[in-house]
Design an enzyme around this catalytic site. Structure first.
Site, PDB file in Angstrom:
ATOM      1  NE  ARG A  71      -4.089   1.906   2.152  1.00 54.74           N
ATOM      2  CZ  ARG A  71      -4.407   2.733   3.158  1.00 54.74           C
ATOM      3  NH1 ARG A  71      -3.764   2.662   4.313  1.00 54.74           N
ATOM      4  NH2 ARG A  71      -5.359   3.614   3.000  1.00 54.74           N
ATOM      5  CG  HIS A  75      -1.532   5.294  -0.194  1.00 50.10           C
ATOM      6  ND1 HIS A  75      -2.166   5.717   0.953  1.00 50.10           N
ATOM      7  CD2 HIS A  75      -2.425   4.507  -0.842  1.00 50.10           C
ATOM      8  CE1 HIS A  75      -3.399   5.202   0.993  1.00 50.10           C
ATOM      9  NE2 HIS A  75      -3.564   4.463  -0.081  1.00 50.10           N
ATOM     10  CG  ASN A 103      -1.326   8.462   3.427  1.00 54.94           C
ATOM     11  OD1 ASN A 103      -1.546   7.387   2.852  1.00 54.94           O
ATOM     12  ND2 ASN A 103      -0.774   9.493   2.817  1.00 54.94           N
ATOM     13  CG  HIS A 205      -8.122  -3.735  -1.609  1.00 52.34           C
ATOM     14  ND1 HIS A 205      -9.172  -2.882  -1.809  1.00 52.34           N
ATOM     15  CD2 HIS A 205      -7.053  -2.953  -1.308  1.00 52.34           C
ATOM     16  CE1 HIS A 205      -8.763  -1.626  -1.641  1.00 52.34           C
ATOM     17  NE2 HIS A 205      -7.471  -1.649  -1.346  1.00 52.34           N
TER      18      HIS A 205
END
Ligand code: HEM
Ligand SMILES: *[C@@H]1O[C@H](CO)[C@@H](O)[C@H](O)[C@H]1NC(C)=O
Ligand SMILES: *[C@@H]1O[C@H](CO)[C@@H](O)[C@H](O)[C@H]1NC(C)=O
Ligand SMILES: *[C@@H]1O[C@H](CO)[C@@H](O)[C@H](O)[C@H]1NC(C)=O
Ligand SMILES: *[C@@H]1O[C@H](CO)[C@@H](O)[C@H](O)[C@H]1NC(C)=O
Ligand SMILES: *[C@@H]1O[C@H](CO)[C@@H](O)[C@H](O)[C@H]1NC(C)=O
Length: 336
Positions: A71, A75, A103, A205
């Site tokens: 992740r 990001h 975040n 995911h």
């Protein structure tokens, strides 16, 4: 035989050829500034094994760390390109990305990245590997460790690190879980990614956890969810508590949160996606392309592995700083 004198049109042709040469040289120069899988082969052949070793140790200690590292790379890339900007702590000069809503209280793994950076600098006996590249490699290694060798892919390298960032860039560029299908498509499109990339990368995911607060609205209000599934999630995440401290409680994003597999897509086919945004990719909310890809990946792990890898490389190529742009940070949390 003397040197033939050039007529005007031959002269023009020669000039054009010369220009083509300059252009070729220019583009070769530019090409050197592109990413390459062998970027550290000369400067630090030990870099990639050093990263993998720490990632392996961290995942052994806590499987979720693989998800958290994956992740972080996502990001990082979606905010000003893959430039290590998510790793920057706030300074006097700027408020960084860590406190932006996407975040805050959820981005994790920063200590592991620090550990990797220390180990890599020691292995290289110099500061040559960027924090942005560390995130790209750690994401790939995490996926391969939790998913097996079919999920190994060559990572493009040579990114450099940003000297600054903003909180608002993270707030504005990362897709929130309440987005509908067309908003998700538009967000990915704004990053040069298409529907195949959206569906394949959402497969991230298949590992990790999400806080109750991120799917409270789905289990309270969505209709494209089996009643029994929603009810069991409401027991784990009581609606009244979703915005209190219990909002930090977590649920797995699919049934096998420590295996990088295709369970995530199987769940979507049954309307059992955890996040509102997950379930948008399948069913009446989605278009034919997205529905087709979810079905395809749910039954074809090899196709998912190939498409996920291709989309990760595409995502990793987003606006990298190269050549003399940016810097190689000494400490991933601070500009030099
Ligand atoms: C498509 C749009 C996406 C949305 C709306 C979204 C949203 C979210 C949300 C809300 C969470 C839970 C955060 C929390 O607990 O507060 C999460 C977790 C996670 N996301 Fe996404 N995400 C998206 C795409 C992606 C992509 C492209 C990847 C990677 C390729 C990814 C990887 C992950 C991982 C691995 C976790 C679990 C992290 C952990 O357990 O520490 N996500 N995402
Ligand atoms: C803030 O910016 C100034 C001027 O660019 C620079 O000299 C200083 O080192 C920066 N401070 C921090 C904490 O980054
Ligand atoms: C998705 O959300 C946008 C923005 O709120 C809205 O304009 C659009 O109508 C929504 N699309 C669907 C299919 O609900
Ligand atoms: C998305 O882009 C990839 C190339 O990056 C291409 O192979 C794929 O077919 C595209 N998908 C769609 C739905 O356009
Ligand atoms: C469900 O939807 C209603 C109406 O939009 C909203 O007020 C409420 O906050 C939602 N529930 C949750 C838990 O988000
Ligand atoms: C979740 O935990 C953080 C600290 O880790 C805290 O600041 C925050 O208030 C908590 N969130 C909720 C919804 O209580």
């Amino acid at each position: 035989m003397g040197i033939p004198s050039l007529n005007p049109s031959a002269m023009a042709a020669a000039l054009r050829a010369l220009l083509v040469c300059f252009a070729a040289a220019f583009f070769m120069e530019a090409a050197q500034a592109q990413l390459s899988p062998n970027f550290y082969q000369k400067t630090c052949p030990k870099a990639l094994p050093a990263i993998k070793k720490i990632v392996k140790e961290a995942i052994k200690k806590e499987a979720r760390m693989g998800a958290s590292l994956l992740r972080l790379h996502f990001h990082d890339c979606f905010v000003n390109g893959c430039d290590g900007s998510i790793l920057l702590d706030d300074t006097k000069n700027f408020t960084g990305e860590k406190t932006a809503p996407p975040n805050l209280n959820s981005a994790r793994g920063f200590d592991v990245v620090d550990k990797i950076k220390t180990a890599v600098d020691k292995a290289c006996k110099a500061n040559v590997v960027s924090c942005a590249d560390i995130l790209a490699v750690a994401a790939r290694d995490s996926v391969a460790i939790l998913g097996g060798s079919k999920h190994y892919y060559p990572v493009m390298l040579g990114r450099r690190d940003a000297r600054t960032t903003t909180k608002s860039a993270a707030t504005n560029n990362l897709p929130p879980p309440f987005f509908n299908f067309s908003q998700l498509v538009a967000n990915f499109q704004s990053h040069g990614l298409n529907i195949t990339d959206l569906v394949a990368l959402s497969g991230g995911h298949t590992i990790g956890l999400a806080r109750c607060t991120t799917f409270a609205s789905r289990i309270a209000n969505d209709t494209n969810i089996p009643a029994t599934f929603a009810a069991s999630l409401r027991r784990a995440c009581p609606p009244a508590a979703a915005n209190g401290p219990a909002g930090n409680a977590t649920q797995p994003l699919d049934r096998t949160p420590a295996s990088f597999d295709t369970q995530y897509y199987g769940a979507l086919v049954q309307s059992r996606g955890l996040l509102h945004s997950d379930q948008q990719l399948f069913g009446r909310t989605a278009n034919a392309a997205s529905n087709g890809l979810v079905r395809l990946y749910s039954g074809n792990p090899a196709k998912f592995a190939a498409d996920f890898a291709a989309s990760m490389v595409k995502m990793g190529n987003m606006k990298p700083l190269t050549g003399k742009q940016g810097e190689i940070r000494n400490n991933c949390r601070r500009p030099n």
